[in-house]
Design an enzyme around this catalytic site. Sequence first.
Site, PDB file in Angstrom:
ATOM      1  N   LYS A  87       0.825  -1.213   0.000  1.00 19.93           N
ATOM      2  CA  LYS A  87       0.000   0.000   0.000  1.00 19.93           C
ATOM      3  C   LYS A  87       0.866   1.272   0.000  1.00 19.93           C
ATOM      4  O   LYS A  87       0.624   2.219  -0.736  1.00 19.93           O
ATOM      5  CB  LYS A  87      -0.920  -0.017   1.223  1.00 19.93           C
ATOM      6  CG  LYS A  87      -1.616   1.279   1.517  1.00 19.93           C
ATOM      7  CD  LYS A  87      -2.630   1.648   0.462  1.00 19.93           C
ATOM      8  CE  LYS A  87      -2.956   3.117   0.554  1.00 19.93           C
ATOM      9  NZ  LYS A  87      -4.219   3.477  -0.044  1.00 19.93           N
ATOM     10  N   CYS A 145      -2.918  11.168   1.312  1.00 18.07           N
ATOM     11  CA  CYS A 145      -2.301   9.859   1.033  1.00 18.07           C
ATOM     12  C   CYS A 145      -0.930  10.023   0.407  1.00 18.07           C
ATOM     13  O   CYS A 145       0.087   9.695   1.000  1.00 18.07           O
ATOM     14  CB  CYS A 145      -3.189   9.071   0.083  1.00 18.07           C
ATOM     15  SG  CYS A 145      -4.889   9.029   0.623  1.00 18.07           S
TER      16      CYS A 145
HETATM   17  N1  SAJ Z   1      -1.290  14.787  -8.987  1.00 15.57           N
HETATM   18  C1  SAJ Z   1      -0.353  15.394  -9.816  1.00 15.57           C
HETATM   19  N2  SAJ Z   1      -0.005  14.771 -10.978  1.00 15.57           N
HETATM   20  C2  SAJ Z   1      -0.562  13.573 -11.342  1.00 15.57           C
HETATM   21  C3  SAJ Z   1      -1.512  12.963 -10.502  1.00 15.57           C
HETATM   22  C4  SAJ Z   1      -1.855  13.598  -9.315  1.00 15.57           C
HETATM   23  O1  SAJ Z   1       0.179  16.475  -9.521  1.00 15.57           O
HETATM   24  O2  SAJ Z   1      -0.190  13.075 -12.421  1.00 15.57           O
HETATM   25  C5  SAJ Z   1      -1.677  15.425  -7.705  1.00 15.57           C
HETATM   26  C6  SAJ Z   1      -3.150  15.792  -7.637  1.00 15.57           C
HETATM   27  O3  SAJ Z   1      -3.394  17.038  -8.206  1.00 15.57           O
HETATM   28  C7  SAJ Z   1      -3.389  15.759  -6.140  1.00 15.57           C
HETATM   29  C8  SAJ Z   1      -2.451  14.674  -5.641  1.00 15.57           C
HETATM   30  O4  SAJ Z   1      -1.499  14.482  -6.674  1.00 15.57           O
HETATM   31  O5  SAJ Z   1      -3.025  16.989  -5.545  1.00 15.57           O
HETATM   32  C9  SAJ Z   1      -3.065  13.336  -5.290  1.00 15.57           C
HETATM   33  O6  SAJ Z   1      -4.151  13.011  -6.123  1.00 15.57           O
HETATM   34  P1  SAJ Z   1      -4.489  11.563  -6.699  1.00 15.57           P
HETATM   35  O7  SAJ Z   1      -5.756  11.668  -7.423  1.00 15.57           O
HETATM   36  O8  SAJ Z   1      -3.343  11.028  -7.478  1.00 15.57           O
HETATM   37  O9  SAJ Z   1      -4.591  10.606  -5.421  1.00 15.57           O
HETATM   38  P2  SAJ Z   1      -5.440  10.587  -4.034  1.00 15.57           P
HETATM   39  O10 SAJ Z   1      -4.536  11.128  -2.958  1.00 15.57           O
HETATM   40  O11 SAJ Z   1      -6.783  11.187  -4.160  1.00 15.57           O
HETATM   41  O12 SAJ Z   1      -5.632   8.988  -3.829  1.00 15.57           O
HETATM   42  C10 SAJ Z   1      -4.508   8.134  -3.759  1.00 15.57           C
HETATM   43  C11 SAJ Z   1      -4.718   6.943  -4.713  1.00 15.57           C
HETATM   44  N3  SAJ Z   1      -3.477   6.189  -4.849  1.00 15.57           N
HETATM   45  C12 SAJ Z   1      -2.949   5.882  -6.049  1.00 15.57           C
HETATM   46  O13 SAJ Z   1      -3.436   6.259  -7.088  1.00 15.57           O
HETATM   47  C13 SAJ Z   1      -1.708   5.037  -6.051  1.00 15.57           C
HETATM   48  C14 SAJ Z   1      -5.829   6.046  -4.164  1.00 15.57           C
HETATM   49  O14 SAJ Z   1      -5.969   4.879  -4.952  1.00 15.57           O
HETATM   50  C15 SAJ Z   1      -5.511   5.638  -2.708  1.00 15.57           C
HETATM   51  O15 SAJ Z   1      -6.542   4.837  -2.159  1.00 15.57           O
HETATM   52  C16 SAJ Z   1      -5.416   6.904  -1.893  1.00 15.57           C
HETATM   53  O16 SAJ Z   1      -4.319   7.680  -2.420  1.00 15.57           O
HETATM   54  C17 SAJ Z   1      -5.144   6.514  -0.452  1.00 15.57           C
HETATM   55  O17 SAJ Z   1      -6.108   6.544   0.352  1.00 15.57           O
HETATM   56  O18 SAJ Z   1      -4.030   6.112  -0.128  1.00 15.57           O
END
Ligand code: SAJ
Length: 429
Positions: free
Chosen positions: A204, A258
């Site tokens: 995880k 996360c």
């Molecule tokens: N972000 C970027 N560039 C990207 C992707 C995201 O800058 O290419 C930024 C987003 O704008 C945001 C942050 O990263 O600020 C996180 O967003 P996210 O949509 O990637 O993830 P979370 O935090 O909403 O959810 C993540 C997910 N993990 C993965 O995709 C590996 C989710 O599946 C997990 O369940 C969750 O963390 C968790 O609870 O751990």
Amino acid sequence: MSKKLCVIGLGYIGLPTAVMFANHGLKVHGMDVNEKAVGMINNKELHIEENGLQERLNQAIDSGNLTVSLSPEEADVFIIAVPSPINDDKTANLEYVRKATQSIVPFVKKGNLVILESTVPPRTVEDVMLPVLKETGLNLGEELFVSHSPERVIPGKVFEELVNNDRIIGGINEESSRLTVELYRTFVKGEIHVTNATTAEMVKVIENTYRDINIAFANELAKISEKINVDVWEAIKLANYHPRVNIHQPGPGVGGHCIAVDPWFLVELQPDLAKMIHLARSTNDGMPEHTANRIQEILKEQGIQQGRAAVLGLAFKANIDDMRESPSMDVLRHLEELGLDFTAYDPHIKEIKHPRQTQELMEAADHADMLVVLTDHTVFKEINPETVAEKMRSKIVFDAKNCLDRSKWENAGFAVYTLGDSKHIPGVQ
Ligand code: SAJ
């Protein structure tokens, strides 16, 4: 299967999980220490937003399968889904996990199963939970079964992903894993992969760390591209056509509870070894400052001395109301430090979270020299450039998420900049 469940922690993961089991015919008791949340859930009101949660909560309460209160109850299975944040010094705060485990000790009986869903540093089940569960006097692995089954769902698509995502289950022994698989099969259609508890914890944490490092790579590429007049978005898009390349997207920073948190668990465990992980975290944490500096540079480039920016987007990602660890707040802080004038606006954030926040787009745009997009909300993509231009002092847009239709804004006479690209000013090469 007519098992009774007790879910500890009714937040972003615990409540949807409790509701899912209840709506699949299991008797579920949910507990949370937050009195307000418990009161609201009992009244079928939501204290968190999630697509499809309201109707599922109504069904769960109306059927009598879900009850909630401020304390645990006896059950066959206990699921712990409490926060596991980091302290100010970036060390894991496992107090919620420890307290939740302690709270069930008086209720646990022979034959029960305890499942941890919270994301935790590897070895937490072994080193933090098991010593507490030993207080039950039960023989762990024979009379009391324990496993880690980390949630993997993305906010906004929780109900889809709870069902369809593959799940990792790691028991402290085979029987613990077997019982946990049997339980989640109630609604999980994705594959279930079995391992041990510590590996499941590691899996995880590395999923989110992978994403953090990949985003840091994209952010580094963005900064390099700005210096050499390359459009990083186009370069990444083209590189991703390679069958074995999947570079993530740059942006003003990484928010949420996360991805911006979990990599620190590995840094804390092995600081001398987790070098790249640490650097990636610092790179992403540095993006709000970089974004604020770009805003200042662009205003200067455009010959504007006392510039005013209208910052759009306070939530940490698109189309949600969640501001936890949002990089936008850091961008605003850095703008203040630079002495720049600004307003802020986010239609998804109903409460006022910043003194310069406005509740109307037009109010935010009033006398602004530059629109700054920090969150790729759909509503921002639909803004009519001609309409905001009427309010603005100068026509500049800085799209830190590269989510706007560039030609639409250029046709309306705007100088369009994105993060990771310095050359897109009409008439300037
Ligand atoms: N972000 C970027 N560039 C990207 C992707 C995201 O800058 O290419 C930024 C987003 O704008 C945001 C942050 O990263 O600020 C996180 O967003 P996210 O949509 O990637 O993830 P979370 O935090 O909403 O959810 C993540 C997910 N993990 C993965 O995709 C590996 C989710 O599946 C997990 O369940 C969750 O963390 C968790 O609870 O751990």
